[in-house]
Design a protein around this motif. Structure first.
Motif, short mmCIF file in Angstrom:
data_model
loop_
_atom_site.label_atom_id
_atom_site.label_comp_id
_atom_site.label_asym_id
_atom_site.label_seq_id
_atom_site.Cartn_x
_atom_site.Cartn_y
_atom_site.Cartn_z
N HIS A 96 0.81 -1.22 0.00
CA HIS A 96 0.00 0.00 0.00
C HIS A 96 0.85 1.28 0.00
O HIS A 96 0.30 2.37 0.02
CB HIS A 96 -0.95 0.00 1.20
CG HIS A 96 -1.89 -1.16 1.18
ND1 HIS A 96 -2.91 -1.29 0.25
CD2 HIS A 96 -1.95 -2.26 1.96
CE1 HIS A 96 -3.56 -2.41 0.47
NE2 HIS A 96 -3.00 -3.03 1.50
N ASN A 97 2.17 1.12 -0.02
CA ASN A 97 3.11 2.25 -0.05
C ASN A 97 2.82 3.28 1.05
O ASN A 97 2.68 4.47 0.80
CB ASN A 97 3.11 2.94 -1.42
CG ASN A 97 3.74 2.07 -2.46
OD1 ASN A 97 3.18 1.05 -2.84
ND2 ASN A 97 4.91 2.44 -2.91
N ARG A 98 2.74 2.76 2.29
CA ARG A 98 2.49 3.64 3.43
C ARG A 98 3.31 3.20 4.62
O ARG A 98 3.83 2.08 4.67
CB ARG A 98 1.01 3.68 3.77
CG ARG A 98 0.49 2.38 4.32
CD ARG A 98 -0.96 2.49 4.74
NE ARG A 98 -1.39 1.23 5.28
CZ ARG A 98 -2.39 0.50 4.83
NH1 ARG A 98 -3.11 0.93 3.80
NH2 ARG A 98 -2.70 -0.64 5.39
N SER A 99 3.38 4.10 5.59
CA SER A 99 4.17 3.84 6.78
C SER A 99 3.66 4.69 7.93
O SER A 99 3.09 5.77 7.72
CB SER A 99 5.64 4.21 6.48
OG SER A 99 6.41 4.18 7.65
N GLY A 100 3.93 4.21 9.13
CA GLY A 100 3.77 5.05 10.31
C GLY A 100 5.03 5.88 10.48
O GLY A 100 6.09 5.56 9.94
N VAL A 101 4.91 6.97 11.22
CA VAL A 101 6.06 7.83 11.50
C VAL A 101 6.03 8.19 12.97
O VAL A 101 4.96 8.37 13.56
CB VAL A 101 6.06 9.09 10.60
CG1 VAL A 101 4.81 9.93 10.80
CG2 VAL A 101 7.30 9.93 10.83
N HIS A 129 12.71 8.83 -1.56
CA HIS A 129 13.67 7.72 -1.63
C HIS A 129 12.99 6.35 -1.51
O HIS A 129 13.35 5.42 -2.21
CB HIS A 129 14.75 7.88 -0.57
CG HIS A 129 15.56 9.12 -0.76
ND1 HIS A 129 16.57 9.22 -1.69
CD2 HIS A 129 15.47 10.35 -0.18
CE1 HIS A 129 17.09 10.44 -1.66
NE2 HIS A 129 16.44 11.14 -0.76
N LEU A 130 12.01 6.25 -0.60
CA LEU A 130 11.30 4.97 -0.45
C LEU A 130 10.06 4.89 -1.34
O LEU A 130 9.42 3.85 -1.43
CB LEU A 130 10.90 4.76 1.02
CG LEU A 130 12.05 4.69 2.01
CD1 LEU A 130 11.53 4.52 3.43
CD2 LEU A 130 13.02 3.57 1.65
N ASN A 131 9.73 6.01 -1.97
CA ASN A 131 8.57 6.09 -2.86
C ASN A 131 7.26 5.69 -2.18
O ASN A 131 6.39 5.08 -2.80
CB ASN A 131 8.79 5.27 -4.14
CG ASN A 131 9.77 5.96 -5.06
OD1 ASN A 131 9.59 7.13 -5.38
ND2 ASN A 131 10.82 5.25 -5.44
N LEU A 132 7.14 6.04 -0.90
CA LEU A 132 5.88 5.83 -0.21
C LEU A 132 4.88 6.89 -0.65
O LEU A 132 5.26 7.98 -1.08
CB LEU A 132 6.08 5.88 1.31
CG LEU A 132 7.00 4.80 1.89
CD1 LEU A 132 7.18 5.00 3.39
CD2 LEU A 132 6.46 3.40 1.60
N ASN A 133 3.61 6.58 -0.55
CA ASN A 133 2.55 7.51 -0.91
C ASN A 133 1.99 8.22 0.31
O ASN A 133 1.52 9.35 0.21
CB ASN A 133 1.42 6.74 -1.61
CG ASN A 133 0.30 7.65 -2.02
OD1 ASN A 133 0.49 8.59 -2.77
ND2 ASN A 133 -0.89 7.38 -1.49
N ARG A 134 2.05 7.56 1.47
CA ARG A 134 1.40 8.09 2.66
C ARG A 134 2.23 7.75 3.89
O ARG A 134 2.75 6.64 4.01
CB ARG A 134 0.02 7.44 2.79
CG ARG A 134 -0.70 7.67 4.09
CD ARG A 134 -1.93 6.73 4.20
NE ARG A 134 -2.54 6.82 5.50
CZ ARG A 134 -3.53 7.64 5.81
NH1 ARG A 134 -4.04 8.44 4.89
NH2 ARG A 134 -4.04 7.66 7.03
N ILE A 135 2.34 8.71 4.81
CA ILE A 135 2.87 8.42 6.14
C ILE A 135 1.88 8.98 7.15
O ILE A 135 1.21 9.99 6.90
CB ILE A 135 4.30 8.98 6.36
CG1 ILE A 135 4.39 10.47 6.11
CG2 ILE A 135 5.30 8.23 5.50
CD1 ILE A 135 5.77 11.06 6.42
N GLU A 136 1.77 8.28 8.27
CA GLU A 136 0.77 8.69 9.26
C GLU A 136 1.33 8.57 10.67
O GLU A 136 2.16 7.70 10.95
CB GLU A 136 -0.51 7.88 9.11
CG GLU A 136 -0.34 6.40 9.34
CD GLU A 136 -1.60 5.60 9.05
OE1 GLU A 136 -1.90 4.67 9.82
OE2 GLU A 136 -2.28 5.90 8.04
#
Length: 182
Positions: A96-101, A129-136
């Motif tokens: 899903h190209n997402r991560s927590g922060v 760099h990681l090409n994520l779409n979303r961080i939360e």
């Protein structure tokens, strides 16, 4: 699959994020052994240097598996280097190209804009760099300082997760804040 670039170190002026290392065991222990410092973090106070060693070991294992990226925040100049906190991208979903922060900074460095600068570096890593779409971020509603910092870093409030965090044996609501790749 979109290519990713793992970043071991990045900076903006004198503020650096660098990959956590075994050399950080004492820093983490000394910084996170007090309950006041870990009150809103996803980990409790570190009980011993061994506890800190295991934590760093797990961070490095997760890094090698591309599951989580933990950084130490440093201030550097020509004469000195000071560790002031830590930032992480965790719970990464490559599907899903997402991560927590998450981020913590020692109290003596609060109210200097360093958290906002560190979050901008984390966003650079995540999106460029990681090409994520979303961080939360999931932040206790009582943690007004952190909420303000994330909002000042262009995170938007999405909603409340009811009884999401266990703080002092009581379940507390968390605010979800998110940021997206533009």
């Amino acid at each position: 699959m979109v290519s990713i670039e793992i970043i071991d170190e990045i900076n903006e002026g004198n503020l650096f994020l660098r990959k956590v290392s075994k050399d950080d065991i004492s820093f983490f222990y000394n910084s996170l052994k007090n309950k006041e410092m870990t009150n809103y973090l996803s980990l409790g106070p570190l009980r011993s240097l061994e506890h800190s060693r295991r934590l760093i070991k797990n961070y490095l294992k997760s890094w090698n598996k591309y599951l989580q990226f933990n950084y130490v925040i440093e201030l550097r100049d020509d004469k000195s280097k000071s560790r002031i906190g830590s930032a992480s991208l965790w719970n990464i979903s490559w599907i899903h190209n997402r991560s927590g922060v998450g981020i913590w900074i020692l109290p003596e460095y609060w109210k200097k804009g360093l958290g906002k600068r560190a979050i901008q570096l984390v966003k650079n890593i995540a999106f460029n760099h990681l090409n994520l779409n979303r961080i939360e971020a999931h932040i206790a509603v009582k943690n007004e300082r952190s909420i303000k910092m994330f909002k000042n870093s262009n995170f938007e409030e999405e909603g409340i997760l009811r009884k999401y965090l266990n703080i002092d044996g009581k379940f507390c609501d968390a605010l979800i804040l998110s940021s997206f790749r533009i």
